[in-house]
Design a protein around this motif. Structure first.
Motif, PDB file in Angstrom:
ATOM      1  N   GLY A   1       0.810  -1.098  -0.095  1.00 51.30           N
ATOM      2  CA  GLY A   1       0.139  -0.041   0.040  1.00 51.30           C
ATOM      3  C   GLY A   1       1.028   1.263   0.159  1.00 51.30           C
ATOM      4  O   GLY A   1       1.746   0.971   0.480  1.00 51.30           O
ATOM      5  N   GLN A   2       0.301   2.086  -0.354  1.00 51.53           N
ATOM      6  CA  GLN A   2       1.120   3.608  -0.593  1.00 51.53           C
ATOM      7  C   GLN A   2       1.149   4.368   0.620  1.00 51.53           C
ATOM      8  O   GLN A   2      -0.040   4.151   1.316  1.00 51.53           O
ATOM      9  CB  GLN A   2       0.429   4.658  -1.463  1.00 51.53           C
ATOM     10  N   CYS A   3       2.105   4.970   0.914  1.00 49.79           N
ATOM     11  CA  CYS A   3       2.206   6.083   2.151  1.00 49.79           C
ATOM     12  C   CYS A   3       2.420   5.291   3.606  1.00 49.79           C
ATOM     13  O   CYS A   3       2.418   5.838   4.439  1.00 49.79           O
ATOM     14  CB  CYS A   3       0.933   6.808   2.192  1.00 49.79           C
ATOM     15  N   PHE A   4       2.744   3.814   3.522  1.00 49.08           N
ATOM     16  CA  PHE A   4       2.881   3.274   4.694  1.00 49.08           C
ATOM     17  C   PHE A   4       4.551   2.986   4.846  1.00 49.08           C
ATOM     18  O   PHE A   4       4.974   2.694   3.930  1.00 49.08           O
ATOM     19  CB  PHE A   4       2.358   2.038   5.107  1.00 49.08           C
ATOM     20  N   TYR A   5       5.305   3.245   6.206  1.00 48.05           N
ATOM     21  CA  TYR A   5       6.579   2.942   6.122  1.00 48.05           C
ATOM     22  C   TYR A   5       6.593   2.293   7.366  1.00 48.05           C
ATOM     23  O   TYR A   5       6.225   2.512   8.334  1.00 48.05           O
ATOM     24  CB  TYR A   5       7.219   4.432   6.218  1.00 48.05           C
ATOM     25  N   GLY A   6       7.990   1.651   7.508  1.00 47.04           N
ATOM     26  CA  GLY A   6       8.287   0.866   8.892  1.00 47.04           C
ATOM     27  C   GLY A   6       9.762   0.265   8.634  1.00 47.04           C
ATOM     28  O   GLY A   6       9.905   0.073   7.218  1.00 47.04           O
ATOM     29  N   PRO A   7      10.222  -0.170   9.647  1.00 49.75           N
ATOM     30  CA  PRO A   7      11.489  -1.009   9.461  1.00 49.75           C
ATOM     31  C   PRO A   7      11.450  -2.288   8.669  1.00 49.75           C
ATOM     32  O   PRO A   7      10.352  -2.955   8.920  1.00 49.75           O
ATOM     33  CB  PRO A   7      12.015  -1.108  10.952  1.00 49.75           C
ATOM     34  N   PRO A   8      12.375  -2.593   7.769  1.00 49.18           N
ATOM     35  CA  PRO A   8      12.166  -3.832   7.110  1.00 49.18           C
ATOM     36  C   PRO A   8      12.509  -5.078   8.068  1.00 49.18           C
ATOM     37  O   PRO A   8      11.965  -6.113   7.572  1.00 49.18           O
ATOM     38  CB  PRO A   8      13.304  -3.657   5.966  1.00 49.18           C
ATOM     39  N   VAL A   9      13.304  -4.834   8.871  1.00 47.03           N
ATOM     40  CA  VAL A   9      13.682  -6.065   9.700  1.00 47.03           C
ATOM     41  C   VAL A   9      13.661  -5.499  11.125  1.00 47.03           C
ATOM     42  O   VAL A   9      13.953  -4.465  11.604  1.00 47.03           O
ATOM     43  CB  VAL A   9      15.231  -6.407   9.323  1.00 47.03           C
ATOM     44  N   MET A  10      13.191  -6.648  12.004  1.00 49.34           N
ATOM     45  CA  MET A  10      13.066  -6.159  13.423  1.00 49.34           C
ATOM     46  C   MET A  10      13.319  -7.465  14.092  1.00 49.34           C
ATOM     47  O   MET A  10      13.007  -8.605  13.762  1.00 49.34           O
ATOM     48  CB  MET A  10      11.474  -6.047  13.780  1.00 49.34           C
ATOM     49  N   ASN A  11      14.047  -7.345  15.235  1.00 46.00           N
ATOM     50  CA  ASN A  11      14.351  -8.588  16.173  1.00 46.00           C
ATOM     51  C   ASN A  11      13.809  -8.445  17.724  1.00 46.00           C
ATOM     52  O   ASN A  11      13.596  -7.271  17.936  1.00 46.00           O
ATOM     53  CB  ASN A  11      15.921  -8.667  16.419  1.00 46.00           C
ATOM     54  N   VAL A  12      13.235  -9.576  17.869  1.00 44.27           N
ATOM     55  CA  VAL A  12      12.644  -9.580  19.331  1.00 44.27           C
ATOM     56  C   VAL A  12      13.027 -10.811  20.148  1.00 44.27           C
ATOM     57  O   VAL A  12      12.959 -11.861  19.983  1.00 44.27           O
ATOM     58  CB  VAL A  12      10.893  -9.829  19.002  1.00 44.27           C
TER      59      VAL A  12
END
Length: 114
Positions: free
Chosen positions: A85-96
């Protein structure tokens, strides 16, 4: 084991995990003639749930929603996020890490009224 000419034996196992994760165990079978070790690994996935996020904000202004990711498993998690979708952003990789809760920052940055 000899079962009337059959060379296989059923070995039912019941497994009831409390959390998603990877569970490993060894089963040792011994007889007077043989010793065998079987290694079993079970991967348990959490039930998938549908979710919706609704962003209400003034036109052209950015809003960020923190989404909690809770790791109740026995192993650290590494996520790869694919945003559609357009206009959405966030980190491509995440560690938990095990036993921790991490916040995934999902950002909506509109370029037009929508």
């Amino acid at each position: 084991f000899f079962l009337g000419g059959s060379d296989t034996v059923g070995f039912p196992i019941k497994f009831t995990p409390k959390y998603a994760g990877c569970y490993r165990c060894q089963i040792l079978l011994k007889s007077s003639w043989d010793i065998r070790v079987y290694e079993i690994e079970c991967v348990v996935n959490a039930e998938q749930a549908d979710a919706q996020l609704e962003f209400l904000n003034p036109a052209y202004q950015t809003v960020t929603q923190e989404i909690p990711i809770i790791n109740k498993s026995s192993e650290d998690w590494r996520f790869e996020a694919v945003l559609e979708g357009q206009c959405f952003y966030g980190p491509p990789v995440m560690n938990v890490r095990v036993g921790e809760t991490a916040q995934y920052p999902l950002t909506f940055k509109p370029v037009a009224e929508c």
